[in-house]
Design a protein around this motif. Sequence first.
Motif, PDB file in Angstrom:
ATOM      1  N   LEU A   1       0.918  -1.091   0.046  1.00  0.00           N
ATOM      2  CA  LEU A   1      -0.028   0.064   0.096  1.00  0.00           C
ATOM      3  C   LEU A   1       0.990   1.129   0.060  1.00  0.00           C
ATOM      4  O   LEU A   1       1.757   1.745   1.079  1.00  0.00           O
ATOM      5  CB  LEU A   1      -0.963   0.099   1.348  1.00  0.00           C
ATOM      6  CG  LEU A   1      -1.915   1.212   1.368  1.00  0.00           C
ATOM      7  CD1 LEU A   1      -3.023   1.093   0.198  1.00  0.00           C
ATOM      8  CD2 LEU A   1      -2.747   1.227   2.980  1.00  0.00           C
ATOM      9  N   HIS A   2       0.902   1.963  -1.230  1.00  0.00           N
ATOM     10  CA  HIS A   2       1.577   3.175  -1.178  1.00  0.00           C
ATOM     11  C   HIS A   2       1.255   4.332  -0.805  1.00  0.00           C
ATOM     12  O   HIS A   2      -0.031   4.758  -0.788  1.00  0.00           O
ATOM     13  CB  HIS A   2       2.164   3.098  -2.576  1.00  0.00           C
ATOM     14  CG  HIS A   2       2.744   2.022  -3.284  1.00  0.00           C
ATOM     15  ND1 HIS A   2       4.006   1.702  -2.810  1.00  0.00           N
ATOM     16  CD2 HIS A   2       2.373   1.172  -4.433  1.00  0.00           C
ATOM     17  CE1 HIS A   2       4.298   0.504  -3.715  1.00  0.00           C
ATOM     18  NE2 HIS A   2       3.112   0.202  -4.598  1.00  0.00           N
ATOM     19  N   LEU A   3       1.965   5.235   0.054  1.00  0.00           N
ATOM     20  CA  LEU A   3       1.576   6.664   0.242  1.00  0.00           C
ATOM     21  C   LEU A   3       1.692   7.621  -0.942  1.00  0.00           C
ATOM     22  O   LEU A   3       2.564   7.602  -1.459  1.00  0.00           O
ATOM     23  CB  LEU A   3       2.338   6.961   1.473  1.00  0.00           C
ATOM     24  CG  LEU A   3       1.876   6.637   2.961  1.00  0.00           C
ATOM     25  CD1 LEU A   3       3.106   7.183   4.093  1.00  0.00           C
ATOM     26  CD2 LEU A   3       0.389   7.167   3.139  1.00  0.00           C
ATOM     27  N   GLU A   4       0.552   8.209  -1.169  1.00  0.00           N
ATOM     28  CA  GLU A   4       0.508   9.160  -2.232  1.00  0.00           C
ATOM     29  C   GLU A   4      -0.092  10.325  -1.705  1.00  0.00           C
ATOM     30  O   GLU A   4      -1.222  10.635  -1.933  1.00  0.00           O
ATOM     31  CB  GLU A   4      -0.225   8.588  -3.613  1.00  0.00           C
ATOM     32  CG  GLU A   4       0.298   7.372  -4.355  1.00  0.00           C
ATOM     33  CD  GLU A   4      -0.022   7.138  -5.416  1.00  0.00           C
ATOM     34  OE1 GLU A   4      -1.193   7.858  -5.990  1.00  0.00           O
ATOM     35  OE2 GLU A   4       0.204   6.299  -6.194  1.00  0.00           O
ATOM     36  N   PRO A   5       0.695  11.316  -0.990  1.00  0.00           N
ATOM     37  CA  PRO A   5       0.314  12.474  -0.646  1.00  0.00           C
ATOM     38  C   PRO A   5      -0.374  13.394  -1.632  1.00  0.00           C
ATOM     39  O   PRO A   5       0.315  13.541  -2.704  1.00  0.00           O
ATOM     40  CB  PRO A   5       1.613  12.932   0.112  1.00  0.00           C
ATOM     41  CG  PRO A   5       2.504  12.147   0.053  1.00  0.00           C
ATOM     42  CD  PRO A   5       2.267  11.104  -1.068  1.00  0.00           C
ATOM     43  N   THR A   6      -1.290  14.144  -1.342  1.00  0.00           N
ATOM     44  CA  THR A   6      -1.984  14.913  -2.057  1.00  0.00           C
ATOM     45  C   THR A   6      -1.343  16.463  -1.986  1.00  0.00           C
ATOM     46  O   THR A   6      -0.564  16.524  -0.975  1.00  0.00           O
ATOM     47  CB  THR A   6      -3.355  15.205  -2.038  1.00  0.00           C
ATOM     48  OG1 THR A   6      -4.099  15.476  -0.704  1.00  0.00           O
ATOM     49  CG2 THR A   6      -4.127  13.793  -2.094  1.00  0.00           C
ATOM     50  N   GLU A   7      -1.521  17.450  -2.957  1.00  0.00           N
ATOM     51  CA  GLU A   7      -0.983  18.808  -2.562  1.00  0.00           C
ATOM     52  C   GLU A   7      -1.727  19.373  -1.309  1.00  0.00           C
ATOM     53  O   GLU A   7      -1.140  19.919  -0.566  1.00  0.00           O
ATOM     54  CB  GLU A   7      -1.361  19.880  -3.830  1.00  0.00           C
ATOM     55  CG  GLU A   7      -0.725  19.304  -5.129  1.00  0.00           C
ATOM     56  CD  GLU A   7       0.874  19.224  -4.981  1.00  0.00           C
ATOM     57  OE1 GLU A   7       1.295  20.114  -4.279  1.00  0.00           O
ATOM     58  OE2 GLU A   7       1.516  18.190  -5.786  1.00  0.00           O
ATOM     59  N   ASP A   8      -2.790  18.905  -1.264  1.00  0.00           N
ATOM     60  CA  ASP A   8      -3.543  19.523   0.175  1.00  0.00           C
ATOM     61  C   ASP A   8      -2.562  18.690   1.304  1.00  0.00           C
ATOM     62  O   ASP A   8      -2.548  19.498   2.413  1.00  0.00           O
ATOM     63  CB  ASP A   8      -4.882  19.274   0.266  1.00  0.00           C
ATOM     64  CG  ASP A   8      -5.872  19.575  -0.758  1.00  0.00           C
ATOM     65  OD1 ASP A   8      -5.279  20.738  -1.185  1.00  0.00           O
ATOM     66  OD2 ASP A   8      -6.839  19.614  -1.056  1.00  0.00           O
ATOM     67  N   ASP A   9      -2.508  17.296   1.320  1.00  0.00           N
ATOM     68  CA  ASP A   9      -1.681  16.823   2.429  1.00  0.00           C
ATOM     69  C   ASP A   9      -0.373  17.616   2.679  1.00  0.00           C
ATOM     70  O   ASP A   9      -0.151  17.906   3.697  1.00  0.00           O
ATOM     71  CB  ASP A   9      -1.169  15.094   1.968  1.00  0.00           C
ATOM     72  CG  ASP A   9      -2.537  14.464   1.812  1.00  0.00           C
ATOM     73  OD1 ASP A   9      -3.372  14.653   2.880  1.00  0.00           O
ATOM     74  OD2 ASP A   9      -2.427  13.217   1.173  1.00  0.00           O
ATOM     75  N   ILE A  10       0.247  17.813   1.668  1.00  0.00           N
ATOM     76  CA  ILE A  10       1.841  18.596   1.858  1.00  0.00           C
ATOM     77  C   ILE A  10       1.519  19.832   2.512  1.00  0.00           C
ATOM     78  O   ILE A  10       2.249  20.324   3.212  1.00  0.00           O
ATOM     79  CB  ILE A  10       2.363  18.682   0.567  1.00  0.00           C
ATOM     80  CG1 ILE A  10       2.703  17.289  -0.076  1.00  0.00           C
ATOM     81  CG2 ILE A  10       3.660  19.438   0.614  1.00  0.00           C
ATOM     82  CD1 ILE A  10       3.711  16.456   0.724  1.00  0.00           C
ATOM     83  N   ALA A  11       0.454  20.705   1.865  1.00  0.00           N
ATOM     84  CA  ALA A  11       0.088  21.988   2.455  1.00  0.00           C
ATOM     85  C   ALA A  11      -0.136  21.928   4.017  1.00  0.00           C
ATOM     86  O   ALA A  11       0.225  22.756   4.652  1.00  0.00           O
ATOM     87  CB  ALA A  11      -0.943  22.698   1.298  1.00  0.00           C
ATOM     88  N   GLU A  12      -0.716  20.843   4.131  1.00  0.00           N
ATOM     89  CA  GLU A  12      -1.446  20.576   5.563  1.00  0.00           C
ATOM     90  C   GLU A  12      -0.266  20.514   6.531  1.00  0.00           C
ATOM     91  O   GLU A  12      -0.381  20.887   7.661  1.00  0.00           O
ATOM     92  CB  GLU A  12      -2.597  19.652   5.594  1.00  0.00           C
ATOM     93  CG  GLU A  12      -3.039  19.566   7.046  1.00  0.00           C
ATOM     94  CD  GLU A  12      -4.231  18.691   7.055  1.00  0.00           C
ATOM     95  OE1 GLU A  12      -4.576  18.310   8.270  1.00  0.00           O
ATOM     96  OE2 GLU A  12      -4.840  18.261   6.028  1.00  0.00           O
ATOM     97  N   LEU A  13       0.804  19.826   6.078  1.00  0.00           N
ATOM     98  CA  LEU A  13       1.961  19.530   6.988  1.00  0.00           C
ATOM     99  C   LEU A  13       2.819  20.775   7.136  1.00  0.00           C
ATOM    100  O   LEU A  13       3.602  20.740   8.195  1.00  0.00           O
ATOM    101  CB  LEU A  13       2.878  18.618   6.279  1.00  0.00           C
ATOM    102  CG  LEU A  13       2.314  17.236   6.048  1.00  0.00           C
ATOM    103  CD1 LEU A  13       3.100  16.275   5.091  1.00  0.00           C
ATOM    104  CD2 LEU A  13       2.024  16.594   7.562  1.00  0.00           C
ATOM    105  N   LYS A  14       2.476  21.783   6.241  1.00  0.00           N
ATOM    106  CA  LYS A  14       3.334  23.171   6.648  1.00  0.00           C
ATOM    107  C   LYS A  14       4.868  22.670   6.651  1.00  0.00           C
ATOM    108  O   LYS A  14       5.640  23.211   7.537  1.00  0.00           O
ATOM    109  CB  LYS A  14       2.920  23.970   7.716  1.00  0.00           C
ATOM    110  CG  LYS A  14       1.372  24.239   7.619  1.00  0.00           C
ATOM    111  CD  LYS A  14       1.019  25.289   8.975  1.00  0.00           C
ATOM    112  CE  LYS A  14      -0.426  25.379   8.837  1.00  0.00           C
ATOM    113  NZ  LYS A  14      -0.876  26.329  10.075  1.00  0.00           N
ATOM    114  N   ALA A  15       5.455  21.694   5.645  1.00  0.00           N
ATOM    115  CA  ALA A  15       6.629  21.195   5.363  1.00  0.00           C
ATOM    116  C   ALA A  15       7.454  22.574   4.526  1.00  0.00           C
ATOM    117  O   ALA A  15       7.563  22.129   3.347  1.00  0.00           O
ATOM    118  CB  ALA A  15       6.655  20.135   5.007  1.00  0.00           C
TER     119      ALA A  15
END
Length: 373
Positions: A316-330
């Motif tokens: 099962l692969h992790l495929e972060p969305t742009e929203d995921d990345i933005a929410e992380l504030k990385a």
Amino acid sequence: MPRFLHTADWQMGRSYSRFEAEDAAALVEARFQAIEKLAGLANEYECDAVLVAGDVFDAQTVSDRTIRRVFNATRGFSGPWVMLSGNHDAALVESVWTRARRLEAVPGNVHLALEPGVIELEQAGLAVLCAPLTQRHTYSDLTEPFNSLETPEGLVRVGLAHGGVQGLLSEDIDATNPIAPERSEVARLDYLALGDWHGTKRIDERTWYSGTPEPERFRNNEAGQALVVDIAGSGEKPEVTPIRTGRYQWHQWRETLAVESDLAQLLERLQALPESSVIDLRLEGSVTLAGEEKLLRALSVAEARFRSTQCDRSELHLEPTEDDIAELKADGYVGEVVEALRNQQQDDDSDVAREALAILAGLLRDKEQEADQ
């Protein structure tokens, strides 16, 4: 009118090494409780006898304690029990059965069918024609002598055997030990009680597999039952009633996640299962970081709620969305690390990158929550 309980494949002494120690112990204990339940059912349904169609024990090497506990568990029913040797507990010159006798563990109402022949249970109205296994594998039909065995007039003829009905079962049954599909008719049997197939299965109106009383495999084959059999008299057709006996339900799911609704449906199905479930999940496909968080939270709840929960997420692969990345504030270097792990997982199919990305995402979320407090 004779009434008896047909059961088989207790597999006592079976180990569950793939499970955590606490879960394995509970699964072992459930098998002893299943015997006690069978005794209770025999009383509840006013059965005249209990017939066990082989594989009482899982191996010849089970402990003396297991042997004693098995026979102790039968004491709830004082009527006759007939126990046949199967391929796991064949009646060898030196066997689990000879040890049981040396231990003086066998109650007087338990008949051990370790030699071919007829056990007459006159008070029960039964003549039990027995085809015990005296070695693990045979290549001839041990039920063939049933054709010529004579039984007292007026007693219902019941065959007791352990093996695979030829041409009607899948190839992954425990052993060869062939049984002719027409045996009940040719041998003039009123009923043929079989063991070796671990699920309940009707071969014909007079020939049945009872299955194991407590499931121990991830197979959808109606395991966890026993059969109450009523026969009005010699020559009459049997009336067979399956009775649920199993404590635990085993579920093996192979799921592919592609969109958010796939995960939602999986978690909904998981939530609907009873607490007595033993669950084996294998997940593949992809999931977002938000979906991964939901999945891990649900699995944590499941591990505490169900008897056993095992989940393989290696595919099962992790495929972060742009929203995921933005929410992380990385931002800055951390953002570059997130992106690098994301790419490495996609390019190399890396379990390490997947786990690292999940851990980093969790740490960033925890940091964000602490900052908000």
